[in-house]
Scaffold this active site. Structure first.
Site, mmCIF file in Angstrom:
data_model
loop_
_atom_site.group_PDB
_atom_site.id
_atom_site.type_symbol
_atom_site.label_atom_id
_atom_site.label_comp_id
_atom_site.label_asym_id
_atom_site.label_seq_id
_atom_site.Cartn_x
_atom_site.Cartn_y
_atom_site.Cartn_z
ATOM 1 N N SER A 191 51.877 30.583 43.477
ATOM 2 C CA SER A 191 51.400 31.793 42.834
ATOM 3 C C SER A 191 51.020 31.510 41.397
ATOM 4 C CB SER A 191 52.511 32.843 42.890
ATOM 5 O OG SER A 191 52.676 33.460 41.640
ATOM 6 N N LYS A 192 49.978 32.188 40.958
ATOM 7 C CA LYS A 192 49.503 31.908 39.604
ATOM 8 C C LYS A 192 50.451 32.471 38.547
ATOM 9 C CE LYS A 192 46.216 35.538 38.420
ATOM 10 N NZ LYS A 192 44.873 35.893 38.114
ATOM 11 N N ARG A 193 51.426 33.243 39.006
ATOM 12 C CA ARG A 193 52.470 33.711 38.083
ATOM 13 C C ARG A 193 53.329 32.558 37.606
ATOM 14 N NH1 ARG A 193 55.055 39.292 37.833
ATOM 15 N NH2 ARG A 193 53.189 40.552 38.028
ATOM 16 N N ARG B 65 46.445 29.226 29.740
ATOM 17 C CA ARG B 65 47.337 29.953 30.625
ATOM 18 C C ARG B 65 48.544 29.082 31.009
ATOM 19 N NH1 ARG B 65 48.423 32.123 35.287
ATOM 20 N NH2 ARG B 65 48.076 34.371 35.394
#
Ligand code: GLU
Length: 501
Positions: A253-255, A467
């Site tokens: 997950s990009k979280r 990010r």
């Protein structure tokens, strides 16, 4: 045997995801191994979330992986157009055919009614979903509602009893009771198709022989099979690949992890190593061989060697593999050229020089000042990441997490995005902009207290690496519990996070 034709069908609704590269790879391998065709279709039926720049990024990312398609929106082909937004009429026509043959029906249920159904189902513990109340409306009732101008969707008539049984070429025999499958919406009230309708119509018209996709689509497959049946078409063979999992065993997950293909490109990985790494996910070569060029796996590929359970995406493994590729494929006298191409190229340096010009006393200070542009792991310390007397690890982690949300919401990871985000953080957390927020952001991006200006640096570093830095810093600070995350999300939505600190 029918000609093998496979496809990758990404939706251009976000950054090019490693899962898309993973699926592209297996569709590519399958098509090449069986001398078939591999095509790229853009599934942009979600008009509100689809963007042309995301589509462009998908092309660029899959090409970077070395997986060239034979037909697609950019290069054409005899089954085009390959962009679903250019095929709307085709779906509408097919949907109305189903309506005429009684395999589908108009449904006038409103959003409010659906919400009530959900509420009742939750209370009584019944199956969630639409209760089929308009499945058997009379002609007169339909006419009356239409004359009143009531909006409607078109739904598929899914059998009420029995089971959907099919053979998945990886998972084996699959079965789902029809009673568990909703009467799927095919055409929305605005006349646009849903994913299910467009996907099936296209796979049929484009003569796709094998649908190779991730496990997350397993629950859609019975609906698709029903659609093929309703149209009177032969369904393709389905192969559902294991999901990519993070090292915590949960869905990637990009979280938590960098999931954009560009992150790996921009962080200095070799495309050959990256695709080799992806091919190890859920696949095992004979004798457990782990390093091989794409052509080798094309030659010996067998769907029988695809695993059934989740595939762990472990960056340490990618690092190791990348190093092997560097040693084996880049001769010593080529290495500097390759590093230059990657991060020390003229175009990048010309952008960087204005940030450096007045800040160095000797050339030697250049590296000291700018090393954060060329490394993937910043050596964080608690002292760096908790500026100001009141800041704790958790507070810093919350600010950084909210910063990610803010830049995501703004859809702006450039200079003005971080500037606006930083001001927003100062306001909603009630903290000093310069002394706390800017210092924290500066340390997160550069690992230092001073150096080139922050906003310009973020612009140069790029979205994916920025990010990733936020995520690394949050992890270094000990992360945020699920509970904290959800209260933070609520507080952020209300525009005030002061109570959390
Ligand atoms: N558009 C879907 C996606 O974004 C395609 C799924 C499929 O391969 O059927 O992944």
């Amino acid at each position: 045997m029918k000609r093998v034709r496979t496809r990758i069908a990404p939706s251009p609704t976000g950054d090019p995801h490693v899962g898309t590269a993973y699926m592209a790879l297996f569709n590519y391998l399958f098509a090449r191994h069986y001398d078939g065709d591999f095509l790229l279709r853009i599934e942009d039926t979600d008009q509100t979330r689809s963007r042309p720049e995301y589509e462009k990024n998908i092309f660029e990312a899959i090409q970077w992986c070395g997986l060239q398609w034979d037909e697609g929106p950019d290069c054409g082909g005899k089954y085009g157009p390959y962009r679903q937004s250019e095929r709307t009429e085709i779906y509408r026509k097919h949907c109305y055919d189903l309506l005429a043959s009684g395999k589908a029906y108009k449904c006038f249920v409103t959003g409010k009614e659906l919400a009530e159904m959900r509420e009742i189902a939750t209370k009584t513990g019944q199956r969630q979903g639409y209760d089929r109340r308009h499945r058997n409306l009379t002609e007169e009732e339909i006419k009356k509602r239409e004359e009143e101008g009531q909006p409607f969707v078109i739904r598929l008539k899914v059998p009420l009893t029995g089971e959907c049984v099919y053979e998945d070429a990886i998972k084996g025999r699959m079965s789902t009771p029809w009673a568990d499958v909703d009467d799927q919406v095919l055409l929305k009230s605005d006349g646009f198709p849903t994913y299910h309708l467009a996907n099936v119509v296209d796979d049929h018209l484009m003569e796709i022989s094998h649908v190779i996709r991730g496990d997350e689509w397993l629950s859609s497959t019975p609906k698709h099979i029903m659609l093929y049946e309703a149209f009177g078409w032969e369904a393709p063979t389905f192969l559902h690949m294991p999901l990519l999992l993070g090292i915590d065993g949960k869905k990637l997950s990009k979280r938590k992890n960098p999931t954009s293909i560009f992150y790996y490109r921009d962080s200095g990985y070799l495309p050959e190593a990256f695709t080799n790494f992806l091919s190890l996910m859920g696949y095992s070569m004979e004798e457990d061989k782990e390093i091989y060029p794409l052509e080798e796996i094309v030659k010996c590929f067998s769907e029988k060697r695809v695993g059934v359970s989740g595939a762990i995406f472990d960056i340490r493994k990618l690092d190791w593999l990348n190093q092997q590729y560097m040693i084996n494929t880049i001769p010593e006298n080529e290495l500097w050229n390759r590093i230059q191409e990657w991060g020390f190229n003229d175009a990048f340096m010309q952008r960087l020089m204005p940030l450096v010009h007045t800040r160095i006393k000797t050339f030697a200070e250049f590296m000291e000042l700018c090393q954060f542009f060329f490394i993937n792991h910043i050596p964080y310390t608690e002292e760096l990441l908790t500026p100001g007397s009141k800041t704790t690890n958790e507070i810093s982690a919350m600010i950084l997490q909210t910063m990610i949300w803010s830049m995501e919401k703004q859809e702006n990871w450039g200079r003005s995005g971080i500037e606006q985000g930083s001001r927003e953080m100062a306001e909603i957390f009630g903290l000093n902009h310069k002394k706390v927020i800017m210092r924290l952001l500066y340390a997160t991006i550069t690992g230092k207290h001073t150096g080139p200006p922050l906003f310009d640096s973020v612009d140069l570093l790029g979205k994916d690496r920025t990010r990733a830095r936020f995520l690394q810093a949050i992890e270094f600070l000990g992360g945020l519990s699920k509970k904290k995350l959800s209260s933070l999300e609520k507080a952020w939505a209300s525009g005030d996070c002061k109570e959390l600190i």
